[in-house]
Design a protein around this motif. Structure first.
Motif, PDB file in Angstrom:
ATOM      1  N   SER A 144      17.434 -10.347  -5.317  1.00  0.00           N
ATOM      2  CA  SER A 144      16.548 -10.701  -3.788  1.00  0.00           C
ATOM      3  C   SER A 144      15.891  -9.384  -3.322  1.00  0.00           C
ATOM      4  N   ALA A 145      16.566  -8.291  -3.189  1.00  0.00           N
ATOM      5  CA  ALA A 145      16.070  -7.306  -2.497  1.00  0.00           C
ATOM      6  C   ALA A 145      15.052  -6.330  -3.437  1.00  0.00           C
ATOM      7  N   ALA A 146      15.446  -6.333  -4.803  1.00  0.00           N
ATOM      8  CA  ALA A 146      14.800  -5.465  -5.646  1.00  0.00           C
ATOM      9  C   ALA A 146      13.398  -6.207  -5.908  1.00  0.00           C
ATOM     10  N   GLN A 147      13.329  -7.531  -5.925  1.00  0.00           N
ATOM     11  CA  GLN A 147      12.102  -8.136  -6.365  1.00  0.00           C
ATOM     12  C   GLN A 147      11.161  -7.745  -5.285  1.00  0.00           C
ATOM     13  N   LYS A 148      11.427  -7.462  -4.033  1.00  0.00           N
ATOM     14  CA  LYS A 148      10.573  -7.282  -3.090  1.00  0.00           C
ATOM     15  C   LYS A 148       9.364  -5.982  -3.375  1.00  0.00           C
ATOM     16  N   THR A 149       9.954  -5.148  -4.047  1.00  0.00           N
ATOM     17  CA  THR A 149       9.161  -3.812  -4.472  1.00  0.00           C
ATOM     18  C   THR A 149       8.761  -3.508  -5.793  1.00  0.00           C
ATOM     19  N   SER A 150       9.092  -4.404  -6.630  1.00  0.00           N
ATOM     20  CA  SER A 150       8.777  -4.494  -8.370  1.00  0.00           C
ATOM     21  C   SER A 150       8.288  -5.631  -8.784  1.00  0.00           C
ATOM     22  N   SER A 215      -7.251  -4.354  -8.208  1.00  0.00           N
ATOM     23  CA  SER A 215      -7.732  -5.110  -7.192  1.00  0.00           C
ATOM     24  C   SER A 215      -6.818  -4.537  -5.871  1.00  0.00           C
ATOM     25  N   ALA A 216      -7.265  -4.600  -4.537  1.00  0.00           N
ATOM     26  CA  ALA A 216      -6.370  -3.936  -3.387  1.00  0.00           C
ATOM     27  C   ALA A 216      -5.291  -4.705  -3.566  1.00  0.00           C
ATOM     28  N   PRO A 217      -4.111  -4.302  -3.400  1.00  0.00           N
ATOM     29  CA  PRO A 217      -2.897  -4.979  -2.778  1.00  0.00           C
ATOM     30  C   PRO A 217      -2.982  -6.342  -1.681  1.00  0.00           C
ATOM     31  N   LYS A 218      -2.460  -7.356  -2.279  1.00  0.00           N
ATOM     32  CA  LYS A 218      -2.529  -8.429  -1.225  1.00  0.00           C
ATOM     33  C   LYS A 218      -2.032  -8.305  -0.003  1.00  0.00           C
ATOM     34  N   GLY A 219      -2.988  -8.400   0.999  1.00  0.00           N
ATOM     35  CA  GLY A 219      -2.714  -8.342   2.527  1.00  0.00           C
ATOM     36  C   GLY A 219      -3.185  -7.156   2.833  1.00  0.00           C
ATOM     37  N   MET A 220      -3.788  -6.190   2.086  1.00  0.00           N
ATOM     38  CA  MET A 220      -4.409  -4.797   2.468  1.00  0.00           C
ATOM     39  C   MET A 220      -5.968  -4.878   2.554  1.00  0.00           C
ATOM     40  N   ALA A 221      -6.335  -4.914   3.844  1.00  0.00           N
ATOM     41  CA  ALA A 221      -7.811  -4.969   4.312  1.00  0.00           C
ATOM     42  C   ALA A 221      -8.326  -3.503   4.259  1.00  0.00           C
ATOM     43  N   VAL A 222      -9.268  -3.178   3.359  1.00  0.00           N
ATOM     44  CA  VAL A 222      -9.959  -1.711   3.071  1.00  0.00           C
ATOM     45  C   VAL A 222     -10.767  -1.531   4.383  1.00  0.00           C
ATOM     46  N   SER A 223     -11.332  -2.726   5.173  1.00  0.00           N
ATOM     47  CA  SER A 223     -12.098  -2.492   6.528  1.00  0.00           C
ATOM     48  C   SER A 223     -11.008  -2.030   7.550  1.00  0.00           C
ATOM     49  N   LEU A 246      -0.486   0.901  -8.922  1.00  0.00           N
ATOM     50  CA  LEU A 246      -0.136   1.056 -10.440  1.00  0.00           C
ATOM     51  C   LEU A 246       0.854   0.086 -10.753  1.00  0.00           C
ATOM     52  N   THR A 247       1.640  -0.566  -9.528  1.00  0.00           N
ATOM     53  CA  THR A 247       2.629  -1.676  -9.999  1.00  0.00           C
ATOM     54  C   THR A 247       2.984  -2.117  -8.688  1.00  0.00           C
ATOM     55  N   ARG A 248       3.510  -3.261  -8.428  1.00  0.00           N
ATOM     56  CA  ARG A 248       4.144  -3.646  -7.077  1.00  0.00           C
ATOM     57  C   ARG A 248       4.733  -2.521  -6.323  1.00  0.00           C
ATOM     58  N   GLY A 249       4.314  -2.436  -5.164  1.00  0.00           N
ATOM     59  CA  GLY A 249       5.118  -1.365  -4.371  1.00  0.00           C
ATOM     60  C   GLY A 249       4.568  -0.130  -4.601  1.00  0.00           C
ATOM     61  N   ALA A 250       3.484   0.369  -5.401  1.00  0.00           N
ATOM     62  CA  ALA A 250       3.064   1.638  -5.554  1.00  0.00           C
ATOM     63  C   ALA A 250       1.586   1.680  -5.306  1.00  0.00           C
ATOM     64  N   PRO A 251       0.994   1.408  -4.107  1.00  0.00           N
ATOM     65  CA  PRO A 251      -0.208   1.572  -3.747  1.00  0.00           C
ATOM     66  C   PRO A 251      -0.950   3.123  -3.969  1.00  0.00           C
ATOM     67  N   VAL A 252      -2.158   2.945  -4.393  1.00  0.00           N
ATOM     68  CA  VAL A 252      -2.895   4.295  -4.327  1.00  0.00           C
ATOM     69  C   VAL A 252      -4.159   4.294  -3.633  1.00  0.00           C
ATOM     70  N   ASP A 285       1.921   1.965   4.390  1.00  0.00           N
ATOM     71  CA  ASP A 285       2.730   2.076   3.481  1.00  0.00           C
ATOM     72  C   ASP A 285       2.186   2.580   2.153  1.00  0.00           C
ATOM     73  N   VAL A 286       1.138   3.228   2.510  1.00  0.00           N
ATOM     74  CA  VAL A 286       0.582   3.971   1.263  1.00  0.00           C
ATOM     75  C   VAL A 286       0.843   5.473   1.042  1.00  0.00           C
TER      76      VAL A 286
END
Length: 306
Positions: A144-150, A215-223, A246-252, A285-286
């Motif tokens: 349950s915990a690990a699935q939130k970041t991978s 695509s931009a991560p879900k919930g992250m607004a560039v504006s 790059l993958t879930r939990g690793a935004p660039v 969280d980037v």
């Protein structure tokens, strides 16, 4: 001017791999019990749930392999490392889910067409289904915990969740058979398990393709990010913004930042760069960001000469 911060750990941590290995052991054991129970009881629903657990076992093996590959360090050829291995592992999981859905649906329909061919042993079916439900509950708790970041662990988590719901359906069908002797309940449960798989597969495929499409991560607004960065003293404009995963939990994040020329004249460029990176890390969280600081008006000159 630019700098880089390390990407977050996600599945790449040894702790997550250990949880995956434990969950794999529980799932395989429960699968074997369900296969034996399905053979002895004649239950298609149990067999469908066992097949689903086999898929979960495959998914967890893929997740473990992908996590080991993703843990390899970056090199001159793969400068971001091997984190995308998680995404490809999740893609394989989703394809397996779709294939499983078709197989179970076909078998369920055939059982409904010829309902009297197999006599299902309701009591044995019930006992085995309860064992499966308990095993799935433990595996879900572990992941349950690990699935939130991978994204890859999330694929395995979703499959175990589906198994838990499938076990509940089998339990209900077994109770109906024990109480009334109505055998079609077994085939109906197997079809419901097949229907349940489809939205999970689509959801996972959508997330995989979103990452691969950068695509931009879900919930992250560039504006919102751009507005936040422009609040810092000396920042005139933020343009050429790119955000992907790059993958879930690793935004660039990358961007050009037009700053007042006095920032360079006063030697404040390094300080401003650190402030902008801290802003992304603390508020969005980037952890991996690249900024190019340039005098205000330079982008207009570039557009003129383009």
């Amino acid at each position: 001017m630019h700098d880089h911060a390390p990407a977050p750990g996600g599945i790449r941590g040894a702790g997550n791999r250990r949880l995956l290995a434990i969950s794999l052991g529980i799932t395989v054991t429960s699968m074997i019990v369900q296969v034996i129970g399905a053979i002895l009881s004649g239950s298609l629903a149990l067999l469908a749930d066992a097949a689903h657990m086999f898929t979960d076992s495959s998914a967890l093996v893929i997740a473990l392999i992908a996590s080991a590959v993703a843990a390899r360090p970056a090199d001159d050829r793969r400068t971001f490392g091997y984190q995308r291995a998680e995404v490809f592992g999740a893609l394989i999981n989703a394809i397996i889910l779709v294939v499983l859905m078709v197989v179970v649906a076909v078998q369920g329909i055939q059982r409904l067409i010829t309902p009297g061919e197999v006599e299902v042993q309701g009591p044995l079916m019930l006992v085995v289904a309860v064992i499966g439900m308990v095993a799935n509950g433990v595996s879900m708790w572990l992941l349950s915990a690990a699935q939130k970041t991978s994204i890859n662990v999330r694929g395995a988590y979703l499959e175990v969740m589906g198994d838990l719901i499938g076990s509940v359906l089998v339990i209900v069908a077994a109770i109906v058979i024990v109480a009334t002797g109505w055998m079609p309940a077994d085939a109906i449960a197997s079809l419901l398990i097949a229907v349940m798989i489809l939205p999970r597969a689509i959801s996972l495929l959508r997330e995989v393709f979103s990452v691969l499409a950068e695509s931009a991560p879900k919930g992250m607004a560039v504006s919102d990010i751009r507005t936040h960065l422009k609040m810092y003293e000396g920042v005139v404009d933020v343009h050429d913004v790119h955000v992907w995963q790059l993958t879930r939990g690793a935004p660039v994040f990358t961007a050009h930042v037009a700053v007042d020329p006095t920032v360079f004249a006063q030697g404040r460029s390094t300080e401003l760069l650190q402030e902008l990176q801290s802003c992304l890390a603390d508020h969005f969280d980037v952890e991996h960001s690249t900024f190019q600081l340039e005098p205000a008006g330079q982008d207009e000159c570039e557009d003129t000469h383009a």
